[in-house]
Design an enzyme around this catalytic site. Structure first.
Site, PDB file in Angstrom:
ATOM      1  N   SER A  48       0.957  -1.274   0.077  1.00  0.00           N
ATOM      2  CA  SER A  48       0.053   0.048   0.072  1.00  0.00           C
ATOM      3  C   SER A  48       0.899   1.138  -0.208  1.00  0.00           C
ATOM      4  O   SER A  48       1.834   1.400  -0.946  1.00  0.00           O
ATOM      5  CB  SER A  48      -1.046  -0.118   1.081  1.00  0.00           C
ATOM      6  OG  SER A  48      -0.253  -0.292   2.346  1.00  0.00           O
ATOM      7  N   SER A  49       0.914   2.266   0.892  1.00  0.00           N
ATOM      8  CA  SER A  49       1.485   3.359   0.785  1.00  0.00           C
ATOM      9  C   SER A  49       2.948   3.012   1.307  1.00  0.00           C
ATOM     10  O   SER A  49       3.715   4.208   1.092  1.00  0.00           O
ATOM     11  CB  SER A  49       0.883   4.539   1.597  1.00  0.00           C
ATOM     12  OG  SER A  49      -0.384   5.019   1.215  1.00  0.00           O
ATOM     13  N   VAL A  50       3.539   2.089   1.568  1.00  0.00           N
ATOM     14  CA  VAL A  50       5.086   1.881   1.775  1.00  0.00           C
ATOM     15  C   VAL A  50       5.338   2.189   0.275  1.00  0.00           C
ATOM     16  O   VAL A  50       6.752   2.219   0.244  1.00  0.00           O
ATOM     17  CB  VAL A  50       5.495   0.691   2.196  1.00  0.00           C
ATOM     18  CG1 VAL A  50       6.683   0.593   2.554  1.00  0.00           C
ATOM     19  CG2 VAL A  50       4.504   0.606   3.946  1.00  0.00           C
TER      20      VAL A  50
END
Length: 411
Positions: free
Chosen positions: A95-97
């Site tokens: 995801s936002s990693v």
């Protein structure tokens, strides 16, 4: 390749939640091991409690100090229904990693003269012209995209009546059936939330930059990120599709009495909105490459990238570039991760630890991911901490994250 990025493996005998199971094979990591017994005692207590209280199904936690691994643990289950234990080389849906990886790739293109942060987005995406509420079409620069000051937002942050949902804009973690170009077309039809440069709002801006990178290089985003970031760092597990499905974790969300397993295109409530998850996206080669949320990989790969940046950026970026990335570009008034936090290029930046009520040092970088991840880099204290879990949203912003943070600092 930097000397500290070695083929050294974690020691065998990794901590597992289920006693009697054979230890998984050693995992290549970003730094040599230097165990800290006192730290391990504090962190083990936090991890064990989160599992016992059914706040998490499984997790990998890594802590590096001065470029050496001082704590590493895989605990719980990677797949509860199959009884598969978590391993340190487990593959997670980032995801936002994803954002630090893509932001680093964008900055490499800037270094190479392919992009300029003051370029208007229309230089590369001529039809991307979202309007303000008054019908005017403002200029949006690549810098504003990189700092989330462009006026865009996220569907997952908006209610069902928002234009993003009406237009069918994808947040990059669902299975939409859209191409990247089509998603950009839809996004460009929605009104901006504010004039570019006037405020901060977490957004799909990095997806837009991913599209810019494709147009500017003539290559798929997956190739751009591989050539500029993952290949130079020898990150074999990180990309836009899971290369080894056998190591991919299942995905869960918090519920009572225990987390429930996600299914594709499941809406999981968060606050007054919802996140649409599709765990199957990690195996779908036809899914468009989301620059903000579409990558997968291991905790060790995340640590390697973050440690590379903490130590100056070589071999992927110049030290001066990393210095700019680590500066607060928007000001603490943005409160990007709460009071006291601003935002740089790819992450939140801590301006005032007292206001933020955190033991982390000034200049700490931090962010997370909705699938259940959280990380921070504290340059002042030479610390990098990576929390990867298979449970949303506890692993992103639940008590587990602050408990791990406080244990790291001995609080």
């Amino acid at each position: 390749m930097r000397p500290w990025i070695s083929s050294l493996a974690f020691a065998a005998g990794l901590a597992l939640a289920s006693p009697g199971l054979a230890a998984p094979p050693p995992v290549p990591v970003a730094a040599a091991a230097a165990p800290d017994a006192a730290l391990a005692a504090r962190l083990d207590k936090v991890v064990d409690a989160a599992l016992a209280e059914h706040r998490l199904v499984g997790t990998v936690v890594l802590v590096a100090r001065d470029g050496k691994i001082v704590y590493h643990r895989a605990a719980g289950l990677a797949d509860r229904e199959a009884g598969r234990p978590m391993r340190e080389d487990a593959i997670f849906r980032f995801s936002s990693v994803t954002k630090p990886f893509v932001s680093a790739a964008i900055m490499k293109l800037v270094e190479n003269g392919v992009l300029n942060l003051d370029d208007p987005v229309t230089k590369w995406l001529p039809d991307f012209k979202p309007k303000l509420a008054d019908g005017t079409t403002p200029v949006i620069t690549l810098r504003q995209l990189l700092t989330h000051t462009s006026g865009l937002t996220y569907g997952l942050a908006e209610t069902a009546s928002h234009p993003y949902h009406q237009l069918g804009v994808s947040d990059g973690i669902d299975l939409s059936g859209l191409t990247l170009d089509e998603n950009m077309r839809r996004l460009g039809q929605a009104p901006l939330a504010f004039p570019p440069g006037s405020a901060w709002r977490y957004s799909l801006a990095i997806d837009v930059l991913g599209s810019v990178a494709e147009k500017a290089t003539g290559k798929p985003l997956s190739e751009v990120v591989a050539e500029t970031v993952t290949q130079p760092l020898d990150l074999k597990d990180t990309g836009f599709v899971a290369r080894d499905p056998a190591r991919l974790t299942a995905a869960y969300y918090n519920a009572q009495p225990a987390p429930r397993r996600m299914t594709d295109n499941l809406d999981v409530p968060i606050g007054g909105t919802a996140v649409r998850f599709a765990p199957g996206r990690a195996l779908d080669k036809t899914a468009f490459p989301s620059g903000g949320a579409g990558m997968v990989g291991s905790a060790g790969d995340v640590l390697t990238l973050l440690e590379t940046l903490r130590q100056g950026g070589a071999p992927i970026l110049k030290a001066a570039t990393v210095t700019e990335m680590m500066k607060d570009q928007v000001g603490p008034q943005a409160a990007t991760q709460g009071p006291g936090w601003g935002f740089g290029y790819g992450w939140a930046v801590l301006d005032d630890p007292a206001v933020a009520k955190t033991p982390q040092g000034v200049g700490t970088l931090a962010w997370g991911g909705v699938y259940g991840h959280n990380w921070f880099v504290d340059p002042k204290n030479r610390l990098t901490v990576v929390i990867m879990t298979d449970t949303a949203f506890e692993g992103m912003n639940g008590p587990f994250t602050t408990q791990v943070r406080d244990a790291v600092y001995g609080r």
